[in-house]
Write a protein that holds these residues in place. Structure first.
Motif, short mmCIF file in Angstrom:
data_model
loop_
_atom_site.label_atom_id
_atom_site.label_comp_id
_atom_site.label_asym_id
_atom_site.label_seq_id
_atom_site.Cartn_x
_atom_site.Cartn_y
_atom_site.Cartn_z
N ARG A 3 23.48 -30.57 -143.11
CA ARG A 3 22.05 -30.88 -142.10
C ARG A 3 22.28 -31.09 -140.38
O ARG A 3 22.70 -32.28 -140.96
CB ARG A 3 21.05 -31.40 -143.19
CG ARG A 3 19.60 -31.47 -142.17
CD ARG A 3 18.28 -32.20 -143.02
NE ARG A 3 18.67 -33.04 -143.08
CZ ARG A 3 18.56 -34.39 -144.08
NH1 ARG A 3 18.18 -33.80 -144.81
NH2 ARG A 3 18.45 -35.58 -143.15
N ARG B 153 15.83 -28.53 -138.73
CA ARG B 153 16.79 -28.63 -139.29
C ARG B 153 17.49 -27.51 -139.56
O ARG B 153 16.76 -26.25 -139.62
CB ARG B 153 16.93 -29.21 -141.20
CG ARG B 153 15.61 -30.36 -141.29
CD ARG B 153 14.13 -29.94 -141.20
NE ARG B 153 14.03 -30.14 -142.41
CZ ARG B 153 12.82 -28.28 -142.41
NH1 ARG B 153 11.96 -28.79 -141.58
NH2 ARG B 153 12.47 -28.24 -143.21
N ARG C 211 9.44 -26.46 -146.68
CA ARG C 211 7.66 -27.61 -146.32
C ARG C 211 6.86 -25.88 -146.82
O ARG C 211 7.25 -25.53 -145.72
CB ARG C 211 7.12 -28.13 -145.34
CG ARG C 211 8.27 -29.91 -145.83
CD ARG C 211 8.03 -30.37 -144.72
NE ARG C 211 7.73 -30.98 -143.34
CZ ARG C 211 9.54 -31.14 -143.07
NH1 ARG C 211 10.17 -31.91 -143.40
NH2 ARG C 211 9.34 -30.87 -141.68
N GLU D 56 19.91 -32.46 -137.69
CA GLU D 56 18.60 -33.03 -137.00
C GLU D 56 18.57 -32.32 -135.87
O GLU D 56 19.08 -33.29 -134.56
CB GLU D 56 17.72 -33.83 -137.26
CG GLU D 56 18.16 -33.60 -139.13
CD GLU D 56 17.89 -35.48 -139.59
OE1 GLU D 56 17.32 -36.57 -138.64
OE2 GLU D 56 18.35 -35.79 -140.81
N TYR E 21 18.80 -28.18 -151.22
CA TYR E 21 17.28 -28.07 -150.91
C TYR E 21 17.09 -29.22 -150.73
O TYR E 21 16.12 -29.78 -150.20
CB TYR E 21 16.49 -27.65 -152.27
CG TYR E 21 16.46 -25.76 -151.85
CD1 TYR E 21 16.42 -25.37 -150.92
CD2 TYR E 21 16.68 -25.32 -153.22
CE1 TYR E 21 16.04 -24.23 -150.49
CE2 TYR E 21 17.09 -23.41 -153.38
CZ TYR E 21 16.56 -23.34 -151.99
OH TYR E 21 16.85 -21.64 -151.66
N ARG E 22 17.63 -30.41 -151.29
CA ARG E 22 18.22 -31.68 -150.87
C ARG E 22 17.94 -31.70 -149.57
O ARG E 22 17.45 -32.80 -148.64
CB ARG E 22 19.06 -32.31 -151.74
CG ARG E 22 18.51 -33.97 -151.58
CD ARG E 22 19.24 -34.91 -152.90
NE ARG E 22 20.32 -34.08 -153.34
CZ ARG E 22 22.08 -34.10 -154.33
NH1 ARG E 22 22.05 -35.51 -153.69
NH2 ARG E 22 22.10 -34.21 -154.50
N ARG F 160 8.57 -21.37 -152.25
CA ARG F 160 8.01 -22.61 -151.97
C ARG F 160 7.13 -22.53 -150.70
O ARG F 160 6.67 -23.63 -150.56
CB ARG F 160 9.36 -23.08 -151.98
CG ARG F 160 10.59 -23.53 -152.50
CD ARG F 160 11.55 -24.01 -152.22
NE ARG F 160 12.97 -24.06 -153.59
CZ ARG F 160 13.17 -25.61 -153.84
NH1 ARG F 160 13.10 -26.61 -153.07
NH2 ARG F 160 14.15 -25.93 -154.82
N ARG G 206 15.28 -29.57 -147.26
CA ARG G 206 13.70 -30.31 -147.32
C ARG G 206 12.77 -29.70 -146.76
O ARG G 206 11.54 -29.31 -145.88
CB ARG G 206 13.59 -31.49 -146.57
CG ARG G 206 14.51 -33.03 -147.38
CD ARG G 206 14.18 -34.12 -146.39
NE ARG G 206 14.38 -33.96 -144.76
CZ ARG G 206 14.81 -35.01 -143.65
NH1 ARG G 206 15.55 -35.97 -144.67
NH2 ARG G 206 14.47 -34.87 -143.05
#
Ligand SMILES: C[S@@+](CC[C@H](N)C(=O)[O-])C[C@H]1O[C@@H](n2cnc3c(N)ncnc32)[C@H](O)[C@@H]1O
Length: 230
Positions: free
Chosen positions: A227, A140, A46, A229, A40-41, A68, A44
């Protein structure tokens, strides 16, 4: 010429119905927490985002993303695993299919996640390319996979040589292979989680080992997490 899909051990109802038991053991809870912290770090997530969990299995990660506040599609090849997932919530859209051919349009998701699934797919390159394709620019792609060069990876593979476990059908990556696979797709950040040994010795020091490992020995953790991007 067509090739038959690799045997998926997770199609077995008996395995699917006992899969979540690992998360209920003492060591399983610790390992799960360490893995989730890193996943989760890097991911991220949202609230409000649309996320895809490829190889969602019994929904361990898809359900948490939903809790979440994300809108989540949980996608998996195994009907048996999805049956367990469906019993947990209908607030995730569960869908059956293969990672190598995602039935979603280009850029449909802000986050595409896959945890301990790429080990089991037939075509790793294709599955990753599909995750990248369905992720929108600015989104991501987060991939977590068991590290062949870790004590856990070696232990799982050794056990699978002695008896038929799901890892009998797995193809594990080394950190070098993992980075080489992900890097062509965009800016890459990666690390690894779980530096306690599979015996569970030193579990009381798990958090300290985690900080030290991620600082200076990320090639050694049990779970490689990357990850990309977009
Ligand atoms: C070890 S489980 C991981 C489940 C879940 N991500 C978790 O971390 O608890 C691997 C999952 O990958 C799924 N899987 C294997 N090959 C697949 C493929 N080609 N396409 C989609 N899912 C696949 C299996 O059915 C299984 O549910």
């Amino acid at each position: 010429m067509s090739t038959l899909p690799r045997h998926n051990p997770f199609e077995e109802p008996a395995l699917a119905s006992t899969y979540d038991r690992w998360f209920e053991t003492f060591l399983g809870r610790v390992v799960d927490r360490l893995e989730r912290d890193l996943i989760y770090r890097l991911a991220r997530p949202r609230a409000g985002e649309l996320a895809l969990d490829v190889g969602a299995g019994t929904g361990h990660f898809a359900c948490e993303l939903e809790r979440r506040g994300l809108r989540v599609v949980g996608y998996d090849r195994s009907a048996a695993m999805l049956q367990q997932a469906r019993a947990k919530t209908d607030r995730v859209l569960w869908q059956q299919g293969r990672a190598e051919a995602l039935p979603f349009s280009d850029g449909a998701f802000s986050l595409a996640l896959s945890v301990t699934t790429l080990e089991f797919v037939d075509d790793l390159q294709r599955a990753l390319a599909e995750m990248v394709r369905v992720t929108a620019p600015g989104g991501r792609v987060v991939v977590a996979t068991l590290n062949a060069a870790s004590a856990w990876g070696r232990a799982y593979l050794a056990e699978a040589r002695r008896q038929e476990t799901p890892f009998h059908y797995a193809h594990l990556l080394t950190p070098q292979e993992f980075v080489a696979l992900l890097r062509p797709y965009g800016r890459l950040r990666w690390s690894s989680a779980v530096f306690i040994p599979p015996s569970g010795r030193g579990v009381i020091l798990a958090d300290l080992l985690e900080s030290l490992g991620q600082l200076g020995a990320r090639r050694r953790g049990a779970l490689l997490v990357g990850r990309i991007e977009r």
